[in-house]
Design an enzyme around this catalytic site. Structure first.
Site, PDB file in Angstrom:
ATOM      1  N   LYS A 193      -2.500  -7.345   5.548  1.00  0.00           N
ATOM      2  CA  LYS A 193      -1.905  -6.054   5.855  1.00  0.00           C
ATOM      3  C   LYS A 193      -1.501  -5.971   7.339  1.00  0.00           C
ATOM      4  O   LYS A 193      -1.728  -6.917   8.096  1.00  0.00           O
ATOM      5  CB  LYS A 193      -2.859  -4.920   5.452  1.00  0.00           C
ATOM      6  CG  LYS A 193      -3.109  -4.850   3.922  1.00  0.00           C
ATOM      7  CD  LYS A 193      -1.839  -4.643   3.157  1.00  0.00           C
ATOM      8  CE  LYS A 193      -1.914  -4.307   1.677  1.00  0.00           C
ATOM      9  NZ  LYS A 193      -2.968  -4.665   0.799  1.00  0.00           N
TER      10      LYS A 193
HETATM   11  C1  LIG Z   1      -3.541  -4.061  -0.540  1.00  0.00           C
HETATM   12  C2  LIG Z   1      -3.271  -2.869  -1.404  1.00  0.00           C
HETATM   13  C3  LIG Z   1      -4.288  -2.074  -1.930  1.00  0.00           C
HETATM   14  C4  LIG Z   1      -5.727  -2.458  -1.860  1.00  0.00           C
HETATM   15  O1  LIG Z   1      -6.190  -2.633  -0.589  1.00  0.00           O
HETATM   16  P1  LIG Z   1      -7.669  -3.277  -0.400  1.00  0.00           P
HETATM   17  O2  LIG Z   1      -7.985  -2.949   1.009  1.00  0.00           O
HETATM   18  O3  LIG Z   1      -7.506  -4.750  -0.650  1.00  0.00           O
HETATM   19  O4  LIG Z   1      -8.562  -2.631  -1.373  1.00  0.00           O
HETATM   20  C5  LIG Z   1      -3.956  -0.930  -2.610  1.00  0.00           C
HETATM   21  N1  LIG Z   1      -2.685  -0.578  -2.800  1.00  0.00           N
HETATM   22  C6  LIG Z   1      -1.664  -1.325  -2.337  1.00  0.00           C
HETATM   23  C7  LIG Z   1      -0.264  -0.864  -2.574  1.00  0.00           C
HETATM   24  C8  LIG Z   1      -1.919  -2.504  -1.641  1.00  0.00           C
HETATM   25  O5  LIG Z   1      -0.906  -3.273  -1.214  1.00  0.00           O
END
Ligand SMILES: *Cc1c(COP(=O)(O)O)cnc(C)c1O
Length: 392
Positions: A193
Site C-alpha cells: 500500500k
Molecule cells: C488491501 C486492501 C484491503 C485489506 O487491507 P489489509 O490491511 O490487508 O487488511 C481492503 N480493501 C482493499 C480495496 C484493499 O486493497
C-alpha cells in the site's frame, strides 16, 4: 534480456524506519504501547493538516489490518444478522467478507465505467428494506463520488464506511479522505500500500462512541488497552471484559514503521504521481485507455495505475500481461471482481450480466508497476515493454 525482473510492487523502507524499529526493539515495549498511541495522534494531525478537520475531532484507532478496521467499524455501527450492506463488486474480498463476519448480507453493485468506483445510481437502485450501510472503495486512490454517496445515505438513513485502503493521501471536494462526511474511513498499511507497516491499518472517525467501541473490541473486549493499564491510577492488573472482542491491536514495532512512513506520505504521493504522468504521456496514441485523473486541484493517491486495453488492441489482456512478464516486468489485475469468485457468486447466485461495467473492466485491465523505488530507467523499461507488447 539481461535486466533483472522488475517486481509489480516494492515497499520503500529507509534508515529512518530501521532506526525507529530498532529503538522500539531496545525499548522493551514491542506490542501496543507508546508508539501506537503516537502513530494515532500523528495520523490525526496528518489528516487535519488538510484543513477540513481539527485533529482533536478525528479519532484514529490503530489496528493490525484494514480488514480488522472495517470489521470493527461495521460492528460498532451495529451491523448484524438480517442487515444488508451495499458495496462494489470491483474490489478485494476483504471489503465484503467483514460483512459476513457479522452475519449480515452483502449486496454487490456495479461500477462507474469511467472511474471504476462504485456507481451512486446503482447504489440507490439496490437499496431495500434491510439495507443498513454503504461501503465505497476509493479504487486505485481516486476518491469515489462521496457527495452523491453521502447524500443517498442521508436520504435513506444509512451508514457509510469508506474502504480507504488505497486512499492515503487522496482528496474529494478539497478535503482529504479520512475527513469526509462518512461514519468512518479505514486505511491499509499492507506491504504494497501507499505507506506500509508490513501489516496494519487505521480506523478514522469523528464519532466518539464508534471509536470507543472499536478500541474495546480491538483488544478482547477489555475496557482499557494494555498501555493504559500500566500507566493509569487504577490497579495495573485490573480490567473488565464487556464483550467477546477480537485481537486486532497494532504492535509498536509496526507503529514504528508507520511513524516514519507517514512523514514521507506526501513525497511518496508526488513520486507516484510523476510516474503516472510519464505513463499517461508515453501511452497517448496506443490502443489503451489510461486511468482517469482526479478532478483539477484534487489529490489522487496513485496506489494503482490500471490501464484498460482498447478493442483495437492486438492482444488480449492475459497475453498482454504474459508479454510484460517475458520482458521482465511484473503486472497484476485489480480486481477479479467478487461476482466471479466462487463464494460470492454461489452464495448470491451472481451472473456477469448483472455487472457489465465491472466485467468489461476486468477483462481489459492490467495494473502496471507504480512505486517510489522505481528509477527513471525502470519507468522507461515499463513504457518500452508496454509499447512492444501492443505491437501486432
Ligand atoms: C488491501 C486492501 C484491503 C485489506 O487491507 P489489509 O490491511 O490487508 O487488511 C481492503 N480493501 C482493499 C480495496 C484493499 O486493497
Amino acid at each position: 534480456m539481461n535486466a533483472p525482473f522488475l517486481p509489480f510492487a516494492l515497499p520503500e523502507i529507509g534508515d529512518d524506519e530501521i532506526a525507529e524499529v530498532v529503538d522500539t526493539l531496545r525499548s522493551g515495549w514491542i506490542t501496543t504501547g507508546p508508539k501506537a498511541k503516537r502513530f494515532e495522534a500523528e495520523f490525526a494531525a496528518f489528516l487535519a493538516a488538510g484543513g477540513h478537520a481539527r485533529a482533536d475531532a478525528l479519532h484514529c484507532v490503530a489496528v493490525n489490518s484494514a480488514t480488522a478496521g472495517l470489521h470493527l467499524a461495521l460492528e460498532a455501527l451495529g451491523i448484524g444478522p438480517g442487515d444488508e450492506v451495499i458495496t462494489t463488486t470491483h474490489t478485494f474480498t476483504a471489503t465484503a467478507e467483514v460483512v459476513r463476519y457479522l452475519g449480515a448480507d452483502v449486496r454487490l453493485v456495479d461500477i462507474d465505467p469511467a472511474t471504476l468506483n462504485l456507481d451512486p445510481q446503482a447504489v440507490e437502485a439496490a437499496i431495500g428494506p434491510r439495507t443498513r450501510a454503504i461501503v465505497p472503495v476509493h479504487y486505485a486512490g481516486l476518491a469515489a463520488d462521496m457527495a452523491a454517496i453521502v447524500a443517498i445515505a442521508q436520504r435513506h438513513a444509512l451508514k457509510v464506511v469508506e474502504d480507504a485502503a488505497h486512499a492515503l493521501p487522496a482528496s474529494c471536494g478539497g478535503a482529504l479522505v479520512g475527513t469526509l462526511a462518512s461514519d468512518a474511513a479505514v486505511f491499509s498499511f499492507y506491504a504494497n500500500k501507499t505507506i506500509t507497516t508490513g501489516e496494519g491499518g487505521m480506523l478514522v472517525t469523528r464519532d466518539a462512541a464508534l471509536a470507543r467501541r472499536a478500541r474495546v473490541m480491538r483488544l478482547h473486549g477489555m475496557n482499557r488497552d494494555a498501555f493504559d493499564r500500566f500507566t493509569a491510577k487504577v490497579p495495573s492488573w485490573y480490567y473488565e471484559i464487556v464483550a467477546p472482542g477480537f485481537k486486532y491491536n497494532l504492535t509498536d514495532i509496526a507503529a514504528a514503521l508507520g511513524l516514519q512512513q507517514l512523514k514521507k506520505a506526501w513525497r511518496f504521493q508526488q513520486q507516484r504521481q510523476a510516474i503516472a504522468e510519464r505513463y499517461d504521456e508515453a501511452f497517448a496514441g496506443l490502443p489503451l485507455l489510461t486511468p482517469p485523473r482526479a478532478p483539477a486541484g484534487q489529490t489522487h493517491a496513485w496506489h494503482l495505475y490500471a490501464i484498460r486495453l482498447a478493442d483495437a488492441a492486438p492482444v488480449a489482456r492475459d497475453a498482454f500481461i504474459e508479454r510484460l512478464f517475458a520482458a521482465g516486468i511484473g503486472a497484476s489485475v485489480h480486481y477479479i471482481p467478487l461476482h466471479l469468485q466462487p463464494y460470492w457468486r454461489d452464495r448470491y447466485r451472481l451472473e456477469p450480466a448483472q455487472f457489465p461495467h465491472s466485467q468489461r473492466a476486468f477483462e481489459r485491465t492490467a495494473s502496471l508497476p507504480i512505486y517510489t523505488r522505481m528509477a527513471d530507467a525502470d519507468v522507461q523499461r515499463v513504457i518500452g515493454a508496454v509499447r512492444t507488447a501492443l505491437l501486432a
